[in-house]
Design a protein around this motif. Structure first.
Motif, PDB file in Angstrom:
ATOM      1  N   VAL A 191       0.843  -1.197   0.000  1.00 35.95           N
ATOM      2  CA  VAL A 191       0.000   0.000   0.000  1.00 35.95           C
ATOM      3  C   VAL A 191       0.879   1.249   0.000  1.00 35.95           C
ATOM      4  O   VAL A 191       1.802   1.362   0.814  1.00 35.95           O
ATOM      5  CB  VAL A 191      -0.913   0.033   1.243  1.00 35.95           C
ATOM      6  N   ASP A 192       0.613   2.145  -0.925  1.00 31.07           N
ATOM      7  CA  ASP A 192       1.169   3.503  -0.903  1.00 31.07           C
ATOM      8  C   ASP A 192       0.027   4.454  -0.585  1.00 31.07           C
ATOM      9  O   ASP A 192      -1.084   4.273  -1.086  1.00 31.07           O
ATOM     10  CB  ASP A 192       1.747   3.909  -2.268  1.00 31.07           C
ATOM     11  N   VAL A 193       0.281   5.465   0.218  1.00 30.25           N
ATOM     12  CA  VAL A 193      -0.737   6.466   0.539  1.00 30.25           C
ATOM     13  C   VAL A 193      -0.264   7.829   0.044  1.00 30.25           C
ATOM     14  O   VAL A 193       0.890   8.208   0.244  1.00 30.25           O
ATOM     15  CB  VAL A 193      -1.014   6.518   2.050  1.00 30.25           C
ATOM     16  N   TRP A 194      -1.183   8.554  -0.607  1.00 30.41           N
ATOM     17  CA  TRP A 194      -0.890   9.884  -1.147  1.00 30.41           C
ATOM     18  C   TRP A 194      -1.920  10.864  -0.599  1.00 30.41           C
ATOM     19  O   TRP A 194      -3.109  10.574  -0.602  1.00 30.41           O
ATOM     20  CB  TRP A 194      -0.942   9.863  -2.679  1.00 30.41           C
ATOM     21  N   VAL A 195      -1.452  12.011  -0.124  1.00 32.47           N
ATOM     22  CA  VAL A 195      -2.364  12.997   0.472  1.00 32.47           C
ATOM     23  C   VAL A 195      -2.196  14.347  -0.215  1.00 32.47           C
ATOM     24  O   VAL A 195      -1.114  14.678  -0.697  1.00 32.47           O
ATOM     25  CB  VAL A 195      -2.104  13.151   1.986  1.00 32.47           C
ATOM     26  N   PRO A 196      -3.272  15.150  -0.279  1.00 35.51           N
ATOM     27  CA  PRO A 196      -3.168  16.484  -0.878  1.00 35.51           C
ATOM     28  C   PRO A 196      -2.403  17.431   0.039  1.00 35.51           C
ATOM     29  O   PRO A 196      -2.637  17.475   1.244  1.00 35.51           O
ATOM     30  CB  PRO A 196      -4.639  16.911  -1.026  1.00 35.51           C
ATOM     31  N   SER A 197      -1.468  18.148  -0.544  1.00 33.12           N
ATOM     32  CA  SER A 197      -0.686  19.141   0.198  1.00 33.12           C
ATOM     33  C   SER A 197      -0.625  20.421  -0.633  1.00 33.12           C
ATOM     34  O   SER A 197      -0.600  20.364  -1.866  1.00 33.12           O
ATOM     35  CB  SER A 197       0.730  18.632   0.456  1.00 33.12           C
ATOM     36  N   PHE A 198      -0.599  21.545   0.039  1.00 32.79           N
ATOM     37  CA  PHE A 198      -0.495  22.825  -0.675  1.00 32.79           C
ATOM     38  C   PHE A 198       0.963  23.261  -0.671  1.00 32.79           C
ATOM     39  O   PHE A 198       1.568  23.467   0.381  1.00 32.79           O
ATOM     40  CB  PHE A 198      -1.391  23.883  -0.022  1.00 32.79           C
ATOM     41  N   VAL A 199       1.525  23.338  -1.862  1.00 29.92           N
ATOM     42  CA  VAL A 199       2.937  23.683  -2.026  1.00 29.92           C
ATOM     43  C   VAL A 199       3.043  24.994  -2.782  1.00 29.92           C
ATOM     44  O   VAL A 199       2.121  25.393  -3.503  1.00 29.92           O
ATOM     45  CB  VAL A 199       3.676  22.561  -2.797  1.00 29.92           C
ATOM     46  N   PRO A 200       4.166  25.700  -2.655  1.00 28.09           N
ATOM     47  CA  PRO A 200       4.327  26.967  -3.387  1.00 28.09           C
ATOM     48  C   PRO A 200       4.256  26.743  -4.892  1.00 28.09           C
ATOM     49  O   PRO A 200       4.776  25.748  -5.413  1.00 28.09           O
ATOM     50  CB  PRO A 200       5.724  27.437  -2.969  1.00 28.09           C
ATOM     51  N   ALA A 201       3.576  27.636  -5.571  1.00 28.35           N
ATOM     52  CA  ALA A 201       3.505  27.558  -7.027  1.00 28.35           C
ATOM     53  C   ALA A 201       4.871  27.915  -7.610  1.00 28.35           C
ATOM     54  O   ALA A 201       5.758  28.402  -6.917  1.00 28.35           O
ATOM     55  CB  ALA A 201       2.427  28.502  -7.561  1.00 28.35           C
ATOM     56  N   ASP A 202       5.047  27.671  -8.901  1.00 27.33           N
ATOM     57  CA  ASP A 202       6.313  27.974  -9.565  1.00 27.33           C
ATOM     58  C   ASP A 202       6.636  29.454  -9.463  1.00 27.33           C
ATOM     59  O   ASP A 202       5.745  30.309  -9.436  1.00 27.33           O
ATOM     60  CB  ASP A 202       6.263  27.570 -11.042  1.00 27.33           C
ATOM     61  N   GLY A 203       7.941  29.767  -9.442  1.00 27.21           N
ATOM     62  CA  GLY A 203       8.360  31.159  -9.392  1.00 27.21           C
ATOM     63  C   GLY A 203       7.985  31.896 -10.663  1.00 27.21           C
ATOM     64  O   GLY A 203       7.715  31.295 -11.701  1.00 27.21           O
ATOM     65  N   ASN A 204       7.973  33.222 -10.601  1.00 27.73           N
ATOM     66  CA  ASN A 204       7.611  34.004 -11.786  1.00 27.73           C
ATOM     67  C   ASN A 204       8.819  34.144 -12.709  1.00 27.73           C
ATOM     68  O   ASN A 204       9.890  33.605 -12.461  1.00 27.73           O
ATOM     69  CB  ASN A 204       7.065  35.378 -11.360  1.00 27.73           C
ATOM     70  N   ALA A 205       8.640  34.888 -13.785  1.00 26.62           N
ATOM     71  CA  ALA A 205       9.686  35.010 -14.798  1.00 26.62           C
ATOM     72  C   ALA A 205      10.941  35.655 -14.238  1.00 26.62           C
ATOM     73  O   ALA A 205      12.041  35.419 -14.724  1.00 26.62           O
ATOM     74  CB  ALA A 205       9.176  35.825 -15.984  1.00 26.62           C
ATOM     75  N   GLY A 206      10.807  36.481 -13.214  1.00 29.93           N
ATOM     76  CA  GLY A 206      11.974  37.124 -12.641  1.00 29.93           C
ATOM     77  C   GLY A 206      12.745  36.249 -11.690  1.00 29.93           C
ATOM     78  O   GLY A 206      13.735  36.672 -11.113  1.00 29.93           O
ATOM     79  N   GLY A 207      12.278  35.011 -11.493  1.00 32.24           N
ATOM     80  CA  GLY A 207      12.972  34.079 -10.628  1.00 32.24           C
ATOM     81  C   GLY A 207      12.574  34.193  -9.169  1.00 32.24           C
ATOM     82  O   GLY A 207      13.115  33.500  -8.314  1.00 32.24           O
ATOM     83  N   GLU A 208      11.627  35.088  -8.840  1.00 28.59           N
ATOM     84  CA  GLU A 208      11.207  35.245  -7.462  1.00 28.59           C
ATOM     85  C   GLU A 208      10.149  34.200  -7.116  1.00 28.59           C
ATOM     86  O   GLU A 208       9.351  33.800  -7.956  1.00 28.59           O
ATOM     87  CB  GLU A 208      10.648  36.647  -7.237  1.00 28.59           C
ATOM     88  N   ALA A 209      10.144  33.775  -5.873  1.00 32.21           N
ATOM     89  CA  ALA A 209       9.176  32.781  -5.430  1.00 32.21           C
ATOM     90  C   ALA A 209       7.778  33.380  -5.419  1.00 32.21           C
ATOM     91  O   ALA A 209       7.580  34.539  -5.061  1.00 32.21           O
ATOM     92  CB  ALA A 209       9.543  32.280  -4.035  1.00 32.21           C
ATOM     93  N   SER A 210       6.820  32.593  -5.803  1.00 31.71           N
ATOM     94  CA  SER A 210       5.432  33.047  -5.835  1.00 31.71           C
ATOM     95  C   SER A 210       4.791  32.829  -4.473  1.00 31.71           C
ATOM     96  O   SER A 210       5.090  31.866  -3.776  1.00 31.71           O
ATOM     97  CB  SER A 210       4.661  32.281  -6.915  1.00 31.71           C
ATOM     98  N   SER A 211       3.890  33.742  -4.071  1.00 30.57           N
ATOM     99  CA  SER A 211       3.173  33.597  -2.806  1.00 30.57           C
ATOM    100  C   SER A 211       1.967  32.685  -2.959  1.00 30.57           C
ATOM    101  O   SER A 211       1.332  32.316  -1.972  1.00 30.57           O
ATOM    102  CB  SER A 211       2.725  34.969  -2.300  1.00 30.57           C
ATOM    103  N   GLU A 212       1.638  32.309  -4.182  1.00 28.04           N
ATOM    104  CA  GLU A 212       0.503  31.433  -4.437  1.00 28.04           C
ATOM    105  C   GLU A 212       0.881  29.984  -4.122  1.00 28.04           C
ATOM    106  O   GLU A 212       2.044  29.597  -4.183  1.00 28.04           O
ATOM    107  CB  GLU A 212       0.053  31.561  -5.887  1.00 28.04           C
ATOM    108  N   THR A 213      -0.134  29.218  -3.765  1.00 26.45           N
ATOM    109  CA  THR A 213       0.081  27.797  -3.492  1.00 26.45           C
ATOM    110  C   THR A 213      -0.753  26.952  -4.444  1.00 26.45           C
ATOM    111  O   THR A 213      -1.727  27.431  -5.033  1.00 26.45           O
ATOM    112  CB  THR A 213      -0.294  27.440  -2.038  1.00 26.45           C
ATOM    113  N   LYS A 214      -0.358  25.690  -4.576  1.00 25.27           N
ATOM    114  CA  LYS A 214      -1.037  24.788  -5.485  1.00 25.27           C
ATOM    115  C   LYS A 214      -1.199  23.434  -4.817  1.00 25.27           C
ATOM    116  O   LYS A 214      -0.289  22.972  -4.112  1.00 25.27           O
ATOM    117  CB  LYS A 214      -0.223  24.642  -6.778  1.00 25.27           C
ATOM    118  N   CYS A 215      -2.336  22.798  -5.034  1.00 22.22           N
ATOM    119  CA  CYS A 215      -2.594  21.490  -4.422  1.00 22.22           C
ATOM    120  C   CYS A 215      -1.824  20.419  -5.192  1.00 22.22           C
ATOM    121  O   CYS A 215      -1.905  20.336  -6.418  1.00 22.22           O
ATOM    122  CB  CYS A 215      -4.089  21.173  -4.443  1.00 22.22           C
TER     123      CYS A 215
END
Length: 278
Positions: free
Chosen positions: A141-165
């Motif tokens: 059995v493998d178990v997978w759970v939804p987690s909210f992780v940071p979205a990809d950085g923008n074009a300027g290379g800065e980290a995005s404040s948005e999250t993605k499931c």
């Protein structure tokens, strides 16, 4: 036992022919040779594991699906080995192919005994108990759970404040034995009639095969709708997939790992949870 018999025979022979024998030094040298042989076997197992992990990662890294993420950091593997290179370092054959499945909650085939659970999850313990008590023909059995992780950085290379499931690995476990196909009824149907179907203890090779697959799976994560866990999470509908070791990436994203560790069949089951949703 044979080693002990041989040592006693050798000691008796030396005494009989008058050959001086420093028993303590001799036994110490024998123990040292045993230690070296054990270390050599362990090194061979580790080399085999690294080679299989490397080949599987190289195969599955060619997946062009942007929603499948593979963590190649801290893998301890080098570039993929050729078949000749692989055979030169392996001291035994590849793990046997096992019928089985997997859960998003993914059930697959087998890992190690005695029963141990990654992350010590009570949920995994209950799933394994249910599988064994009801003769469900899956071993891992493998178990997978939804987690909210940071979205990809923008074009300027800065980290995005948005999250993605994203569906992330949350642990795995393996049964102690496997159900042997018998007659036209499934193992579950036989249990319902009060008859437990035939079974056998998983071999060390089968345990190690699924231990390797579980270790491999934790390197993956999936966006909602991508990969087996992501698709099952999005649809809320169970799915059964066969011949995943020969499947293309869009059918089973870990097909390289399935090929290396002998996984043939997986089933994905959505599990509602009051804590994390589905």
């Amino acid at each position: 036992h044979i080693q002990k018999e041989w040592r006693e025979l050798f000691s008796s022979y030396c005494v009989a022919v008058g050959q001086p024998l420093d028993a303590d030094a001799w036994l110490s040298s024998v123990e040292e040779m045993d230690r070296r042989a054990s270390q050599a076997r362990e090194n061979a197992r580790n080399a085999k594991r690294r080679a299989m992990m490397s080949n599987a990662l190289t195969h599955d890294a060619s997946n062009t699906d942007g929603g499948v993420f593979i963590d190649r950091m801290h893998t301890g593997v080098a570039d993929a080995l050729s078949s000749d290179d692989l055979m030169s370092i392996l001291t035994s054959g590849r793990p046997p192919t096992s019928g089985g499945g997997g859960v998003a909650a993914a059930v697959a085939a087998s890992r190690r005994a005695p029963r141990t659970y990654d992350h010590g999850s009570p949920f995994l313990s209950k799933v394994i108990d249910y599988i064994q008590q009801n003769a469900v023909p899956f071993e891992h059995v493998d178990v997978w759970v939804p987690s909210f992780v940071p979205a990809d950085g923008n074009a300027g290379g800065e980290a995005s404040s948005e999250t993605k499931c994203r569906l992330c690995f949350a642990g795995c476990a393996t049964t102690e034995f496997k159900i042997i196909p018998h007659g036209s009824m499934t193992g579950f149907q036989q249990v319902q009639q009060g008859v437990f179907p035939p079974s056998e203890i998983l071999s060390p090779q089968e345990q190690m095969a699924l231990f390797g697959f579980g270790e491999y799976s934790q390197k993956f994560s999936f966006n909602v709708g991508c990969g087996l866990p992501g698709r099952v999470y999005q649809s809320g509908i169970p799915t059964w997939e066969q011949s995943v070791h020969n499947a293309p990436h869009h059918h089973f994203e870990r097909c390289g790992g399935a090929m290396q560790w002998g996984i043939k069949t997986v089933v994905g089951i959505p599990v509602p949870s009051p804590n994390v949703g589905r």
